[in-house]
Design an enzyme around this catalytic site. Structure first.
Site, PDB file in Angstrom:
ATOM      1  N   ASP A  26       5.255 -10.172  -4.731  1.00 43.39           N
ATOM      2  CA  ASP A  26       7.338 -10.275  -4.801  1.00 43.39           C
ATOM      3  C   ASP A  26       7.769 -10.596  -4.274  1.00 43.39           C
ATOM      4  O   ASP A  26       7.590 -11.036  -3.352  1.00 43.39           O
ATOM      5  CB  ASP A  26       6.811  -8.434  -4.667  1.00 43.39           C
ATOM      6  CG  ASP A  26       6.552  -6.914  -5.599  1.00 43.39           C
ATOM      7  OD1 ASP A  26       5.919  -8.276  -6.761  1.00 43.39           O
ATOM      8  OD2 ASP A  26       6.397  -6.285  -5.602  1.00 43.39           O
ATOM      9  N   LYS A  57      10.184  -8.610  -8.954  1.00 46.84           N
ATOM     10  CA  LYS A  57      11.273  -8.351  -9.983  1.00 46.84           C
ATOM     11  C   LYS A  57      13.020  -8.379  -9.345  1.00 46.84           C
ATOM     12  O   LYS A  57      12.493  -7.423  -8.126  1.00 46.84           O
ATOM     13  CB  LYS A  57      10.872  -6.851 -10.128  1.00 46.84           C
ATOM     14  CG  LYS A  57       9.400  -7.378 -11.178  1.00 46.84           C
ATOM     15  CD  LYS A  57       9.379  -6.006 -11.989  1.00 46.84           C
ATOM     16  CE  LYS A  57       8.266  -5.357 -11.153  1.00 46.84           C
ATOM     17  NZ  LYS A  57       7.889  -4.398 -11.630  1.00 46.84           N
ATOM     18  N   MET A  76      16.442   2.070  -3.562  1.00 47.16           N
ATOM     19  CA  MET A  76      16.828   1.801  -4.779  1.00 47.16           C
ATOM     20  C   MET A  76      18.285   2.011  -5.324  1.00 47.16           C
ATOM     21  O   MET A  76      18.280   2.700  -6.579  1.00 47.16           O
ATOM     22  CB  MET A  76      16.186   1.070  -6.326  1.00 47.16           C
ATOM     23  CG  MET A  76      14.960   0.482  -5.575  1.00 47.16           C
ATOM     24  SD  MET A  76      13.504   0.843  -6.676  1.00 47.16           S
ATOM     25  CE  MET A  76      12.812   2.257  -6.553  1.00 47.16           C
TER      26      MET A  76
END
Length: 253
Positions: free
Chosen positions: A38, A60, A173
């Site tokens: 990742d 991502k 996030m």
């Protein structure tokens, strides 16, 4: 040439500091035929892989996807059947907002053996590196860890519930929802509650902003804080200066 058993090991790479990876994770990386990694992992960890290991970036970031999740799932299966042991290397812990469980559920339908190596979660390690204890007698008896952005790209409803509690609140996030988060805590008369925003936590380029619910948006602009970052809200943030001085003394002693 013997046919290798197709298998998947989902590995937590920790929060960013390369030293915060487990020995078990390193052993998994060393034994992998293929590694799918990742964006949030420390790429220096890839040096533990064999020279002939196939390395595939499937990272991502917000608004930018090298692979969609469905493509990642299919890639795991195809590479495992082709080469054997696939390691899915994910930032933090793969079972804390990491979609590791989804990947395991998918590949089991194809008969792959599956394993998990837990990682040190950024939700705990990043505040700790700043000397912020998520719980402390007299300050906080519990903590929430909440995703700032749900599958529907909305702020989790749990933030409203957490704002009503006396617990420490850790939001991952959540930078894109900061204005909304501030409004929710302000509505609970918590404008003076302490808050920390830690960008690139545990890494050399770590950037930190400390303030209150009332002042944090201004601080974010001044310090140019952005993703990837963790938001910590609660009285425990006030403990940072005390613990930081202790850490400094230990480091210099």
């Amino acid at each position: 040439m013997s046919i290798k058993t197709p298998k998947l090991t989902v590995v937590g790479a920790g929060p960013g500091d390369e030293d915060l990876i487990t020995l078990k994770a390193i052993k998994a990386i060393e034994s992998a035929e293929v590694i799918l990694y990742d964006a949030l992992i420390n790429e220096s960890l890839l040096r533990y892989a064999s020279d002939d290991t196939e390395l595939i970036f499937v990272g991502k970031r917000k608004g930018c996807y090298a692979f969609q999740q469905e493509q990642i799932n299919e890639l795991i299966v195809s590479k495992a059947i082709e080469k054997g042991h696939v390691v899915r290397l994910k930032g933090g812990d793969p079972f804390i907002f990491g979609r590791g469980a989804e990947e395991i559920d998918y590949v089991r339908h194809f008969g792959l053996e599956t394993f998990v190596v837990p990682g040190i979660s950024s939700s705990v390690a990043v505040p700790a590196y700043q000397g912020i204890p998520l719980t402390k007698r007299g300050a906080s008896e519990s903590f929430w860890v909440i995703t700032g952005t749900t599958k529907q790209h909305k702020l989790s409803a749990d933030v409203r519930l957490a704002a009503k509690s006396t617990a420490t609140v850790v939001i991952l996030m959540g930078m894109g929802k900061l204005e909304e988060i501030v409004k929710i805590f302000s509505a609970e008369n918590k404008q003076d509650t302490s808050i920390a925003i830690i960008q690139n936590g545990t890494r050399a380029n770590e950037n930190v902003g400390i303030g209150s619910i009332r002042t944090i948006e201004k601080i974010v602009k001044e310090k140019q804080l952005a993703n990837p970052a963790i938001i910590v809200i609660g009285d425990v943030v006030k403990e940072r200066a005390i613990l930081s001085s202790i850490f400094t003394e230990v480091a210099e002693g």
